[in-house]
Design an enzyme around this catalytic site. Structure first.
Site, PDB file in Angstrom:
ATOM      1  N   GLU A   1       1.034  -1.336   0.072  1.00 52.67           N
ATOM      2  CA  GLU A   1      -0.057  -0.200  -0.105  1.00 52.67           C
ATOM      3  C   GLU A   1       0.915   1.314   0.105  1.00 52.67           C
ATOM      4  O   GLU A   1       1.014   2.062   1.022  1.00 52.67           O
ATOM      5  CB  GLU A   1      -1.013   0.029   1.332  1.00 52.67           C
ATOM      6  CG  GLU A   1      -1.960  -1.260   1.226  1.00 52.67           C
ATOM      7  CD  GLU A   1      -2.720  -1.263   2.398  1.00 52.67           C
ATOM      8  OE1 GLU A   1      -2.683  -0.342   3.209  1.00 52.67           O
ATOM      9  OE2 GLU A   1      -3.974  -1.901   2.269  1.00 52.67           O
TER      10      GLU A   1
ATOM     11  N   GLU B   1      -6.338  -8.212   0.101  1.00 49.76           N
ATOM     12  CA  GLU B   1      -6.908  -8.290   1.420  1.00 49.76           C
ATOM     13  C   GLU B   1      -8.206  -8.004   1.599  1.00 49.76           C
ATOM     14  O   GLU B   1      -8.623  -6.937   0.749  1.00 49.76           O
ATOM     15  CB  GLU B   1      -5.969  -7.141   2.278  1.00 49.76           C
ATOM     16  CG  GLU B   1      -4.588  -7.531   2.442  1.00 49.76           C
ATOM     17  CD  GLU B   1      -3.818  -6.357   3.169  1.00 49.76           C
ATOM     18  OE1 GLU B   1      -4.356  -5.579   3.810  1.00 49.76           O
ATOM     19  OE2 GLU B   1      -2.507  -6.384   2.945  1.00 49.76           O
TER      20      GLU B   1
HETATM   21  C1  GLA Z   1      -3.913  -2.836   5.184  1.00 48.57           C
HETATM   22  C2  GLA Z   1      -2.626  -3.566   5.349  1.00 48.57           C
HETATM   23  C3  GLA Z   1      -2.550  -4.756   6.295  1.00 48.57           C
HETATM   24  C4  GLA Z   1      -3.675  -4.274   7.529  1.00 48.57           C
HETATM   25  C5  GLA Z   1      -4.948  -3.922   7.075  1.00 48.57           C
HETATM   26  C6  GLA Z   1      -5.845  -3.873   8.326  1.00 48.57           C
HETATM   27  O1  GLA Z   1      -4.674  -3.197   4.265  1.00 48.57           O
HETATM   28  O2  GLA Z   1      -2.121  -3.916   4.359  1.00 48.57           O
HETATM   29  O3  GLA Z   1      -1.295  -5.040   6.692  1.00 48.57           O
HETATM   30  O4  GLA Z   1      -2.825  -3.285   8.285  1.00 48.57           O
HETATM   31  O5  GLA Z   1      -4.662  -2.986   6.213  1.00 48.57           O
HETATM   32  O6  GLA Z   1      -5.818  -2.682   8.641  1.00 48.57           O
END
Ligand code: GLA
Length: 688
Positions: A152, A305
């Site tokens: 991210e 995710e």
């Molecule tokens: C993001 C991150 C994860 C985790 C999630 C949930 O998507 O990539 O590592 O922290 O948020 O908060």
């Protein structure tokens, strides 16, 4: 967009796996549970830098080798992440200049994650090095499903390294200082620059920033992060690994990337998505995220995710029911995802996200909460054939396109806009929501792309419109397209300069109107339109210049003035919406436009029964995903087979004959079906 579609041999199921947080006994239990749930893919190493390189240049990969060995023996593949989103403490202490700086000059410290200055040479060098080490060690591992570079991207830095890199970027963009001064309108407030060295990233200043500088900085940050990603990608390729490379995007509340240009550099586009609403609008949100991602990807993509158990709101995490977890997982797949991956496999016992939902809850894998995870694994195995795309690459045939560009997001985020509560995010999403509610498929379209296949093209709040994009929209209409443009579109060029002579300057001729005044409404104020629609928040004073009036303001500040217009041009038409409609009115307005353009829902009548119907085309056949978000039981008829239950549907003739309506496939609330139908084939839904 990626040149070759990403087609794994099965739908990927699993999630982030952090064995370094657990003792070895738990690893063995994890493998057992993964096998039980038919997990076939995990993501390793996302935040493992301090364990992989405990001090500079010293690598400890044995623990990861061991975990991979266990996974591989169990037939479980893995995405391997480069851990660069979370530099270890030794790195910060050795390179304090590589910490990000906030606009107010605050230098951040380690203690959380994502703490790095993207332009700092030491950070870039350390990132390339760890990427190379991992690629050399694991690059040809048979279990490697792909590289997950970083995590991210999205930390913005306003410090000295960013200043140097920003100036370099500006020189490339503008060539001369004169061009930059002109583009940034530095004649206003004595901002004229005498050298590139005088230019800073936007930092805390006395009053409003220069909007052109602010948006250029956002563009620069996206390009700079992309360059950092490409450097790692090149290290991976340089080490000889040919596994597909991705990085996980993030939506919906913040956006630091210009996704179209990023997609061009990736082998597969992936995204993380967390629902932000506990009500039924969450389902519309899944569809929105999926349509965006598929469109950026130009084909199949990876949902990297999602949260198995929670819907994250500002004040608390609302529980996601098991049925919803399954429906949502299939919602992404319906719209092109090749995976149902989650953050994370096992809920952490400590650390900042210990209360975040996971596939294995704190109660453990023997708890009943794990059963829906097993059920999802079985469903994914049963529907795995959907991963093969059709030869023409069109996964979800859509007749409606919605324009998207990050420039307009960033411009509307600059302060002192005509209405600071109208956000790009919500404007685009509310248009998408209208089509979702009507069961109509949509793509998202890059300004300037080939739009010929869309009967209807919608332009919500695209505030930045260049002359080229305006000409492209005109061509679309002249060739027979139906165009809908909303307020807040076309107000500025790419340098946030207002087109003069009436809004929206570059689109006036195309729309056949001139807007002379913006009229933001008071909170709670409602204005009626002559067609029964209700406007809130925004209205405009405008006059027509050749367009016909579809609806006028029936009260409010400009009673009797045109509110919605239509201009016929060439073989098409361009409709202008000058008022912010409440969601129900917006739904009716856009549905009417879709009907006028000859657009049909995927399965007529399905949305009214609470069933989301999505056509995902495959190599040999189509698959109709039916996700029952409603309450009442429905029956499905048609020619096909439901892959989830193995049910053969009774044909239409049985239905036409009026015979056994109790036959067919029955869907109760929360049920899902994936019906393989012949290419272009349909089903019929009836209330039971
Ligand atoms: C993001 C991150 C994860 C985790 C999630 C949930 O998507 O990539 O590592 O922290 O948020 O908060």
């Amino acid at each position: 967009m990626p040149s070759v579609p990403y087609v794994p041999s099965q739908l990927l199921f699993g999630g982030d796996y952090n064995p370094e947080q657990w003792p070895r006994e738990t690893w063995r239990e994890d493998i057992e549970l993964m096998r039980r749930a038919r997990v076939n893919t995990v993501t390793l190493g996302v935040f493992s830098w301090s364990r992989l390189e405990p001090s500079e240049g010293v690598y400890e990969l044995d623990w990861l080798d061991e975990a991979i060995e266990l996974l591989t023996r169990a037939g479980i593949g893995f995405f391997l992440s480069t851990p660069t989103a979370s530099p270890p403490p030794w790195f910060t202490l050795a390179h304090p200049d590589a910490m990000p700086v906030r606009p107010d000059g605050t230098v951040l410290s380690h203690g959380s994650r994502d703490t790095y200055a993207i332009s700092a040479p030491a950070y870039r060098e350390a990132s390339r090095r760890i990427a190379r080490v991992l690629a050399e060690h694991y690059g040809d591992h048979p279990g490697l499903r792909g590289w997950h570079v970083h995590n991210e991207y999205g930390t913005l830095d306003h410090g000295p390294h960013a200043a140097v890199a920003f100036r370099r970027w500006l020189r490339e963009r503008y060539g001369t200082l004169e061009a930059l001064n002109e583009a940034w309108t530095t004649g206003f407030w004595s901002q004229r620059y005498g050298s590139f060295e005088q230019i800073l990233p936007p930092r805390t200043t006395q009053y409003l920033d220069n909007p052109a500088q602010a948006v250029d900085f956002r563009r620069f940050c996206s390009d700079e992060m992309l360059a950092a990603m490409c450097e790692q990608r090149d290290q991976i390729r340089g080490a000889g690994s040919s596994a597909p490379i991705t990085t996980n995007f993030m939506l919906p509340t913040w956006n630091h990337l210009e996704q179209w240009s990023w997609a061009e550099e990736l082998d597969v586009v992936s995204i993380d998505h967390y629902l932000d609403t506990p009500g039924p609008d969450g389902e519309a949100h899944v569809a929105y995220c999926s349509d965006l991602t598929r469109s950026w990807a130009g084909g199949p993509w990876v949902l990297m995710e999602q949260n198995a158990r929670g819907i994250i709101m500002a004040d608390r995490t609302h529980a996601k029911t098991p049925g919803r977890m399954i429906r949502n997982a299939l919602g992404y797949i319906a719209r092109g995802s090749q995976s149902a991956l989650f953050f994370q496999w096992r809920a952490s016992a400590g650390g900042a996200e210990q209360w975040h939902g996971a596939l294995v809850p704190h109660a453990g894998g023997e708890d009943e909460q794990f059963e829906p995870v097993v059920e999802l694994g079985c469903i994914l195995e049963a529907i795995s054939e959907v991963t093969s795309p059709p030869a023409d690459g069109v996964l979800n045939p859509a007749e409606v396109g919605i324009l998207w560009h990050a420039d307009s997001w960033w411009t509307l985020e600059t302060p002192s806009m005509p209405h600071d509560s109208l956000t790009y995010r919500e404007e685009v999403r509310s248009a998408h929501r209208s089509f979702w509610r009507a069961g109509i498929a949509t793509d998202v379209v890059r300004p300037g792309a080939d739009a010929g296949r869309y009967r209807l093209l919608v332009v919500p709040a695209l505030i930045v419109v260049s002359d080229e994009v305006a000409a492209w929209l005109r061509e679309y209409v002249e060739a027979g397209g139906h165009l809908v443009v909303t307020y807040l579109s076309g107000l500025t060029d790419e340098h946030q300069r207002v087109g003069l002579g009436g809004y929206p300057a570059v689109l006036r001729d195309l729309l056949g109107v001139t807007v002379t005044q913006h009229l933001p409404l008071e909170d709670g104020q409602q204005v009626a339109l002559s067609d029964g629609a209700v406007a809130t928040q925004w209205a405009e004073r405008m006059r027509t210049r050749g367009a016909e009036v579809l609806a006028a303001y029936a009260d409010g500040p400009v009673t009797g003035s045109p509110a919605i217009t239509q201009n016929r041009l060439g073989a098409g038409r361009a409709v202008y919406l000058s008022a912010h409609l409440d969601q129900d009115s917006r739904d009716a307005f856009l549905l009417a436009r879709a009907q006028a353009a000859g657009v049909s829902p995927v399965v007529p009548g399905a949305a009214a029964l609470g069933v989301e119907a999505v056509r995902r085309r495959g190599a040999e056949a189509d698959h109709l995903f039916l996700l029952h978000h409603g309450r009442e039981d429905v029956t499905v008829h048609g020619t096909g087979v439901d892959l989830v239950t193995g049910t053969q549907l009774p044909g239409r003739t049985d239905l036409a004959g009026g015979t056994d309506r109790r036959g067919g496939l029955h869907l109760a609330a929360d049920d899902v079906a994936v019906v393989r139908v012949p290419r272009g084939g349909g089903v019929e839904l009836t209330a039971r």
